[in-house]
Design an enzyme around this catalytic site. Structure first.
Site, PDB file in Angstrom:
ATOM      1  N   ASP A  13       0.825  -1.219   0.000  1.00  0.00           N
ATOM      2  CA  ASP A  13       0.000   0.000   0.000  1.00  0.00           C
ATOM      3  C   ASP A  13       0.855   1.263   0.000  1.00  0.00           C
ATOM      4  O   ASP A  13       0.431   2.308   0.498  1.00  0.00           O
ATOM      5  CB  ASP A  13      -0.945   0.037   1.217  1.00  0.00           C
ATOM      6  CG  ASP A  13      -1.792  -1.213   1.336  1.00  0.00           C
ATOM      7  OD1 ASP A  13      -2.409  -1.586   0.321  1.00  0.00           O
ATOM      8  OD2 ASP A  13      -1.817  -1.814   2.417  1.00  0.00           O
ATOM      9  N   LYS A  16       2.577   2.219  -5.081  1.00  0.00           N
ATOM     10  CA  LYS A  16       3.370   1.728  -6.210  1.00  0.00           C
ATOM     11  C   LYS A  16       2.693   1.998  -7.547  1.00  0.00           C
ATOM     12  O   LYS A  16       3.365   2.274  -8.543  1.00  0.00           O
ATOM     13  CB  LYS A  16       3.627   0.219  -6.055  1.00  0.00           C
ATOM     14  CG  LYS A  16       4.480  -0.131  -4.855  1.00  0.00           C
ATOM     15  CD  LYS A  16       4.713  -1.624  -4.740  1.00  0.00           C
ATOM     16  CE  LYS A  16       3.462  -2.397  -4.434  1.00  0.00           C
ATOM     17  NZ  LYS A  16       2.843  -2.050  -3.133  1.00  0.00           N
ATOM     18  N   GLY A  40      -4.030  -4.023  -4.682  1.00  0.00           N
ATOM     19  CA  GLY A  40      -4.863  -2.948  -5.207  1.00  0.00           C
ATOM     20  C   GLY A  40      -4.035  -1.723  -5.487  1.00  0.00           C
ATOM     21  O   GLY A  40      -3.367  -1.205  -4.595  1.00  0.00           O
ATOM     22  N   HIS A  41      -4.018  -1.298  -6.733  1.00  0.00           N
ATOM     23  CA  HIS A  41      -3.290  -0.097  -7.116  1.00  0.00           C
ATOM     24  C   HIS A  41      -4.276   0.946  -7.618  1.00  0.00           C
ATOM     25  O   HIS A  41      -5.110   0.654  -8.472  1.00  0.00           O
ATOM     26  CB  HIS A  41      -2.254  -0.409  -8.209  1.00  0.00           C
ATOM     27  CG  HIS A  41      -1.142  -1.271  -7.733  1.00  0.00           C
ATOM     28  ND1 HIS A  41      -0.257  -1.888  -8.590  1.00  0.00           N
ATOM     29  CD2 HIS A  41      -0.743  -1.622  -6.487  1.00  0.00           C
ATOM     30  CE1 HIS A  41       0.631  -2.581  -7.885  1.00  0.00           C
ATOM     31  NE2 HIS A  41       0.336  -2.430  -6.613  1.00  0.00           N
ATOM     32  N   GLN A 225       1.919  -5.882  -3.190  1.00  0.00           N
ATOM     33  CA  GLN A 225       2.231  -6.005  -1.773  1.00  0.00           C
ATOM     34  C   GLN A 225       3.579  -5.324  -1.462  1.00  0.00           C
ATOM     35  O   GLN A 225       3.956  -4.391  -2.135  1.00  0.00           O
ATOM     36  CB  GLN A 225       2.205  -7.477  -1.321  1.00  0.00           C
ATOM     37  CG  GLN A 225       0.820  -8.100  -1.288  1.00  0.00           C
ATOM     38  CD  GLN A 225       0.431  -8.744  -2.581  1.00  0.00           C
ATOM     39  OE1 GLN A 225       1.225  -9.335  -3.272  1.00  0.00           O
ATOM     40  NE2 GLN A 225      -0.831  -8.620  -2.944  1.00  0.00           N
TER      41      GLN A 225
END
Length: 432
Positions: A13, A16, A40-41, A225
């Protein structure tokens, strides 16, 4: 050496996707090398917010090809929804732009059911998984009974393989967890529909990457991650089931060491983590609420995948130094510097204290990590809104000092700074 690797330097988180979107403008291929839709991006472009879970953030750039590597585990239903959502927003997600490695593994309803059952069985001491079947899919991969994405191109074999797989998972669900059985026929037929939609995307990915490297094309390897969720090097067992460190990029894409140009570590200007496990610099109360935000905008500290509020704390240089050594970072990208604006005094952890002794190395023994006390350096904060600043020298002096303190403490350059969620809110110090 045209491969750049982006790695989360903390517990994930870190932002990235924000940095990947920037660097993807210079890449020919953006390749994701680990994890599944537990990642999740978030990428913000003007008024549009793209929340990606499987497809690399580079898909938003018009010229790049995106690749889901062999190190990933893929839920076909989630991938199809993501493709369709991007298409509704005018993004080209055709097989010419998106490639699925035939050696990636598939997540099924059986994996998801087992994940939830196992986590529930842990009672008051859960790992904090997203319950999306990631761990069970990687377990099957290691046990050599997994379903590879190449089956999506062979419908007859796929249906029989899914039937056998769900039947075996039903046995486990009943015998171990007393859970209801899944519908074998319904799920196998559903996978046939996934095959119809996804088979044009499935290819042998490593050969594509080798050919690109031979032709001088630039590849951006996108991590999911973060370092301290690494299966081997993270805060085990409160980790993910894959290798989100730089070494994982080589395994997860099938490329060699000589191809690497840069390894860019991404770290927040503070620290966060989701799920259970020790967190030496964790904050509670008003300051935690201040760093976390309310969840009303994409920059707030709520999981892109789960929506869970993240645990937050001050920046921890002990863990970042450990991360640097593991990944051999070339430079750092520091995100969310703007969140610290308006805080009078900013604390930075420079070492730990344990049983009256000061320690400078990150302990992987959780009984020690859970008992350490952070030793802080107090730095003065700044009041100015920095969200529109484009150059490092235009930042308030105290904000510059904060970044320089990180850089000098870790003996590494900070080349990128994000001061907001937008594509145009990244300070690229290589251009200054």
């Amino acid at each position: 050496m045209p491969v750049d690797i982006i790695v989360g330097a903390q517990w994930g988180d870190e932002g990235k996707g924000h940095i990947t979107d920037l660097l993807a403008a210079e890449a020919d291929i953006v390749a994701r090398f680990s994890g599944g839709d537990n990642a999740g991006h978030t990428v913000s472009i003007g008024p549009k917010i793209f929340k990606l879970h499987l497809i690399p953030s580079g898909i938003i750039q018009e010229r790049t090809i995106c690749l889901l590597g062999n190190g990933m585990v893929i839920n076909p239903a989630v991938l199809i929804r993501e493709i369709e959502e991007l298409e509704r927003n005018g993004i080209d997600v055709s097989p010419e732009r998106l490639i699925i490695s035939s050696s990636a593994h598939l997540i099924t309803d059986g994996h998801i059911a087992l994940d939830g059952a196992r986590e529930a069985a842990r009672g008051a001491d859960p790992i904090g998984t997203t319950r999306r079947g990631i761990g069970p899919a990687y377990s099957d991969k290691a046990a050599r009974v997994g379903l590879r994405a190449g089956l999506l191109t062979q419908p007859d074999k796929l249906k029989e393989a899914v039937k056998a797989h769900i039947s075996e998972k039903n046995f486990q669900l009943d015998a171990l967890y007393k859970q209801e059985s899944l519908n074998v026929e319904e799920i196998s037929n559903q996978f046939l529909s996934y095959s119809e939609r996804l088979r044009p995307y499935v290819r042998e990915s490593s050969k594509i990457l080798w050919h690109a490297l031979d032709n001088g094309q630039r590849i951006l390897a996108e991590g999911a991650q973060g370092t301290f969720l690494d299966l081997d090097h993270g805060t085990y067992p409160y980790v993910t089931s894959s290798w989100p460190t730089s070494g994982g990029a080589l395994i997860g894409l099938g490329i060699g060491v000589k191809s690497i140009d840069r390894v860019i570590g991404v770290a927040k200007a503070y620290t966060s983590r989701v799920g259970s496990g020790p967190f030496p610099c964790e904050l509670t109360g008003n300051m935690a609420d201040r760093l976390r935000g309310t969840g009303e905008n994409p920059w707030d500290e709520f999981g892109t995948t789960t929506g869970r509020p993240r645990r937050v704390g001050w920046l921890d240089l002990v863990m970042l130094n450990h991360s640097l050594r593991l990944n051999d970072f070339s430079s750092l990208a520091v995100t969310k510097l703007d969140i610290l604006s308006g805080i009078e005094e900013i604390l930075v952890c420079t070492s730990y204290r344990h049983n009256g002794k000061q320690i400078g190395d990150f302990p992987l023994d959780l009984s020690i990590l859970g008992a350490v006390e952070p030793v802080y350096e107090v730095l003065p904060g700044w009041d100015q809104d920095i969200s529109s600043i484009k150059h490092f020298d235009d930042l308030p002096k105290k904000a510059q000092d904060y970044v320089n303190f990180i850089s000098s403490s870790l003996n590494i350059g900070v080349t990128y700074l994000s001061v907001g969620p937008g594509r145009d809110q990244i300070i690229n110090r290589l251009d200054d």
